[in-house]
Design a protein around this motif. Structure first.
Motif, PDB file in Angstrom:
ATOM      1  N   VAL A 116       6.639   5.781   6.686  1.00  0.00           N
ATOM      2  CA  VAL A 116       6.979   4.357   6.766  1.00  0.00           C
ATOM      3  C   VAL A 116       5.691   3.543   6.813  1.00  0.00           C
ATOM      4  N   THR A 117       5.621   2.474   6.036  1.00  0.00           N
ATOM      5  CA  THR A 117       4.486   1.560   6.079  1.00  0.00           C
ATOM      6  C   THR A 117       5.010   0.139   6.176  1.00  0.00           C
ATOM      7  N   HIS A 118       4.476  -0.620   7.142  1.00  0.00           N
ATOM      8  CA  HIS A 118       4.804  -2.043   7.230  1.00  0.00           C
ATOM      9  C   HIS A 118       3.712  -2.847   6.517  1.00  0.00           C
ATOM     10  N   ALA A 119       4.115  -3.871   5.813  1.00  0.00           N
ATOM     11  CA  ALA A 119       3.171  -4.654   5.011  1.00  0.00           C
ATOM     12  C   ALA A 119       2.044  -5.223   5.855  1.00  0.00           C
ATOM     13  N   VAL A 120       2.317  -5.585   7.102  1.00  0.00           N
ATOM     14  CA  VAL A 120       1.287  -6.138   7.978  1.00  0.00           C
ATOM     15  C   VAL A 120       0.209  -5.115   8.260  1.00  0.00           C
ATOM     16  N   ASP A 121       0.638  -3.879   8.550  1.00  0.00           N
ATOM     17  CA  ASP A 121      -0.323  -2.820   8.852  1.00  0.00           C
ATOM     18  C   ASP A 121      -1.135  -2.439   7.632  1.00  0.00           C
ATOM     19  N   SER A 125      10.305   7.723   1.120  1.00  0.00           N
ATOM     20  CA  SER A 125       9.236   6.826   1.560  1.00  0.00           C
ATOM     21  C   SER A 125       9.831   5.434   1.745  1.00  0.00           C
ATOM     22  N   ILE A 126       9.311   4.693   2.743  1.00  0.00           N
ATOM     23  CA  ILE A 126       9.894   3.398   3.084  1.00  0.00           C
ATOM     24  C   ILE A 126       8.794   2.348   3.191  1.00  0.00           C
ATOM     25  N   GLY A 127       9.010   1.224   2.551  1.00  0.00           N
ATOM     26  CA  GLY A 127       8.152   0.056   2.697  1.00  0.00           C
ATOM     27  C   GLY A 127       8.895  -1.030   3.452  1.00  0.00           C
ATOM     28  N   VAL A 128       8.215  -1.654   4.424  1.00  0.00           N
ATOM     29  CA  VAL A 128       8.850  -2.648   5.291  1.00  0.00           C
ATOM     30  C   VAL A 128       8.057  -3.953   5.238  1.00  0.00           C
ATOM     31  N   ALA A 129       8.777  -5.061   5.189  1.00  0.00           N
ATOM     32  CA  ALA A 129       8.151  -6.391   5.286  1.00  0.00           C
ATOM     33  C   ALA A 129       9.023  -7.258   6.179  1.00  0.00           C
ATOM     34  N   THR A 130       8.375  -8.119   6.956  1.00  0.00           N
ATOM     35  CA  THR A 130       9.084  -9.041   7.843  1.00  0.00           C
ATOM     36  C   THR A 130       8.810 -10.470   7.386  1.00  0.00           C
ATOM     37  N   ILE A 131       9.832 -11.283   7.400  1.00  0.00           N
ATOM     38  CA  ILE A 131       9.726 -12.658   6.907  1.00  0.00           C
ATOM     39  C   ILE A 131       8.673 -13.437   7.703  1.00  0.00           C
ATOM     40  N   ALA A 132       7.918 -14.256   6.990  1.00  0.00           N
ATOM     41  CA  ALA A 132       6.916 -15.138   7.588  1.00  0.00           C
ATOM     42  C   ALA A 132       7.170 -16.558   7.093  1.00  0.00           C
ATOM     43  N   PRO A 133       6.620 -17.579   7.780  1.00  0.00           N
ATOM     44  CA  PRO A 133       6.944 -18.973   7.425  1.00  0.00           C
ATOM     45  C   PRO A 133       6.692 -19.321   5.966  1.00  0.00           C
ATOM     46  N   LYS A 146       5.823  -7.789  -0.908  1.00  0.00           N
ATOM     47  CA  LYS A 146       5.125  -7.151   0.211  1.00  0.00           C
ATOM     48  C   LYS A 146       5.784  -5.828   0.594  1.00  0.00           C
ATOM     49  N   ALA A 147       7.116  -5.818   0.611  1.00  0.00           N
ATOM     50  CA  ALA A 147       7.815  -4.564   0.916  1.00  0.00           C
ATOM     51  C   ALA A 147       7.536  -3.528  -0.161  1.00  0.00           C
ATOM     52  N   ASP A 148       7.469  -3.951  -1.411  1.00  0.00           N
ATOM     53  CA  ASP A 148       7.200  -3.032  -2.523  1.00  0.00           C
ATOM     54  C   ASP A 148       5.781  -2.477  -2.422  1.00  0.00           C
ATOM     55  N   GLN A 149       4.820  -3.322  -2.059  1.00  0.00           N
ATOM     56  CA  GLN A 149       3.446  -2.850  -1.895  1.00  0.00           C
ATOM     57  C   GLN A 149       3.345  -1.873  -0.717  1.00  0.00           C
ATOM     58  N   ALA A 150       4.091  -2.146   0.348  1.00  0.00           N
ATOM     59  CA  ALA A 150       4.104  -1.223   1.486  1.00  0.00           C
ATOM     60  C   ALA A 150       4.713   0.119   1.081  1.00  0.00           C
ATOM     61  N   LEU A 151       5.767   0.078   0.252  1.00  0.00           N
ATOM     62  CA  LEU A 151       6.356   1.317  -0.260  1.00  0.00           C
ATOM     63  C   LEU A 151       5.330   2.090  -1.092  1.00  0.00           C
ATOM     64  N   TYR A 152       4.614   1.383  -1.944  1.00  0.00           N
ATOM     65  CA  TYR A 152       3.589   2.033  -2.772  1.00  0.00           C
ATOM     66  C   TYR A 152       2.541   2.718  -1.884  1.00  0.00           C
ATOM     67  N   HIS A 153       2.184   2.067  -0.790  1.00  0.00           N
ATOM     68  CA  HIS A 153       1.200   2.657   0.126  1.00  0.00           C
ATOM     69  C   HIS A 153       1.762   3.917   0.772  1.00  0.00           C
ATOM     70  N   SER A 154       3.053   3.906   1.138  1.00  0.00           N
ATOM     71  CA  SER A 154       3.676   5.111   1.696  1.00  0.00           C
ATOM     72  C   SER A 154       3.639   6.253   0.686  1.00  0.00           C
ATOM     73  N   LYS A 155       3.920   5.924  -0.573  1.00  0.00           N
ATOM     74  CA  LYS A 155       3.892   6.948  -1.609  1.00  0.00           C
ATOM     75  C   LYS A 155       2.469   7.492  -1.795  1.00  0.00           C
ATOM     76  N   ALA A 156       1.514   6.579  -1.879  1.00  0.00           N
ATOM     77  CA  ALA A 156       0.133   6.978  -2.127  1.00  0.00           C
ATOM     78  C   ALA A 156      -0.473   7.738  -0.951  1.00  0.00           C
ATOM     79  N   SER A 157       0.088   7.561   0.241  1.00  0.00           N
ATOM     80  CA  SER A 157      -0.458   8.197   1.444  1.00  0.00           C
ATOM     81  C   SER A 157       0.194   9.546   1.736  1.00  0.00           C
ATOM     82  N   GLY A 158       0.987  10.056   0.814  1.00  0.00           N
ATOM     83  CA  GLY A 158       1.553  11.386   0.994  1.00  0.00           C
ATOM     84  C   GLY A 158       3.058  11.449   1.022  1.00  0.00           C
ATOM     85  N   ARG A 159       3.738  10.293   0.910  1.00  0.00           N
ATOM     86  CA  ARG A 159       5.202  10.230   0.897  1.00  0.00           C
ATOM     87  C   ARG A 159       5.801  10.612   2.268  1.00  0.00           C
ATOM     88  N   ASN A 160       7.121  10.449   2.358  1.00  0.00           N
ATOM     89  CA  ASN A 160       7.871  10.765   3.585  1.00  0.00           C
ATOM     90  C   ASN A 160       7.265  10.061   4.787  1.00  0.00           C
TER      91      ASN A 160
END
Length: 326
Positions: A318-323, A284-292, A302-316
């Motif tokens: 990718v989740t981007h923090a923005v989405d 599972s992958i969590g992604v975050a992009t730098i903001a000002p 943010k990347a860690d929270q996105a990873l947690y969402h990927s895990k909670a959504s069934g694993r395997n």
């Protein structure tokens, strides 16, 4: 702190394991022309030049971790007037009340440096005299060769220590400390030139069951194979590091959200399709992009929270923090 230590004829300070000054005597404060309270709670590197910071990273920290003490390090501390004070430093790692401290003493070296300059001047004069004979020239040549060999040996040792301090021993990837330094550098570049970057946290799905079912040697094999895959799939400018346990992190300079997500999907599918020895895994992958407004802590969170969402959504996946935050 008792009066004898406070007024001892040498500077004293105690560091936490993270390098924060916990205590300092009056002698050190006077030496650097600071009030004692100005020193406490500051990182020791706040009082070092860039060169001395590098020396601390490549020699002091690794050496004291390996051997528990460091003796007669020559460096300079930066005083309140921004002038460098040459000192000789001795340090020892100690445990007190369950916490690790590094106790250090420093002695000013100005007079010794003046003596060393005089000695070097005298040495040069002697060398000029010796050059009057062929025998002296031969001796000087041998001494020079020995010096070059010792200098190269020292450079090799320093390089080895630096590599050990920044490398994960199991996978051969860069370690968490190197990643954190690289993250700060990329944030600084972003604020300076608005160069975007994205951060991935990659976590192996159900890794605990691999260790529990097949044993830790197989788990280590999976980690090593995944590290090889990540290194092979990354660009030269990308930062690939082991964050800890079964988590890996990547920094992709120049990649905004639209560029980062397809890359993360490529990593995910490649991991799913690639045998790790006799085993297959997903991640599972969590992604975050730098903001000002981001700091190293917030973009990592943010990347860690996105990873947690990927895990909670069934694993395997990718989740981007923005989405995730929409």
């Amino acid at each position: 702190m008792d009066l004898q230590l406070d007024t001892a004829p040498c500077g004293y300070f105690s560091l936490s394991s993270a390098g924060i000054i916990q205590s300092a005597n009056r002698t050190l404060a006077n030496m650097l022309a600071y009030e004692r309270d100005d020193l406490l709670g500051k990182h020791i590197e706040s009082f070092l030049s860039v060169t001395n910071k590098l020396f601390f990273h490549t020699y002091f920290y690794p050496f004291i971790q390996l051997y528990g003490q460091v003796g007669e390090i020559f460096l300079s501390l930066r005083a309140s007037d921004q002038l460098d004070i040459p000192v000789l430093l001795n340090g020892v790692r100690q445990e007190r009340d369950g916490e690790t401290f590094i106790d250090c003493v420093v002695v000013e070296m100005r007079k010794r440096l003046e003596h060393e300059k005089d000695i070097l001047k005298t040495k040069k004069q002697l060398e000029e005299l010796y050059e009057a004979t062929n025998e002296a020239n031969k001796k000087l040549e041998r001494l020079h060769q020995e010096y070059e060999i010792k200098q190269q040996e020292l450079m090799n040792v320093n390089h080895l220590l630096e590599t050990m301090a920044l490398t994960d021993p199991l996978t051969g990837l860069k370690n968490r400390r190197f990643f954190q330094e690289s993250l700060l550098a990329n944030i600084a570049a972003y604020h300076r030139a608005r160069t975007p970057f994205s951060l991935f946290i990659i976590d192996i799905d159900h890794f605990k069951s691999i260790n529990d079912t097949y044993g830790h040697p197989i788990g280590d094999l999976v980690l090593t194979k995944l590290a090889q895959l990540l290194r092979a799939e990354s660009r030269e400018i990308d930062i690939v590091a082991r964050f800890g346990g079964e988590e890996f992190v990547l920094i992709l300079p120049g990649a905004d959200r639209d560029a980062a997500v397809p890359v993360a999907e490529r990593y995910r599918s490649k991991i799913e399709a690639t045998p790790m020895g006799d085993y297959r895994i997903t991640a599972s992958i969590g992604v975050a992009t730098i903001a000002p407004e981001e700091t190293d802590q917030t973009v990592l969170h943010k990347a860690d929270q996105a990873l947690y969402h990927s895990k909670a959504s069934g694993r395997n996946r990718v989740t981007h923090a923005v989405d995730f935050n929409k």
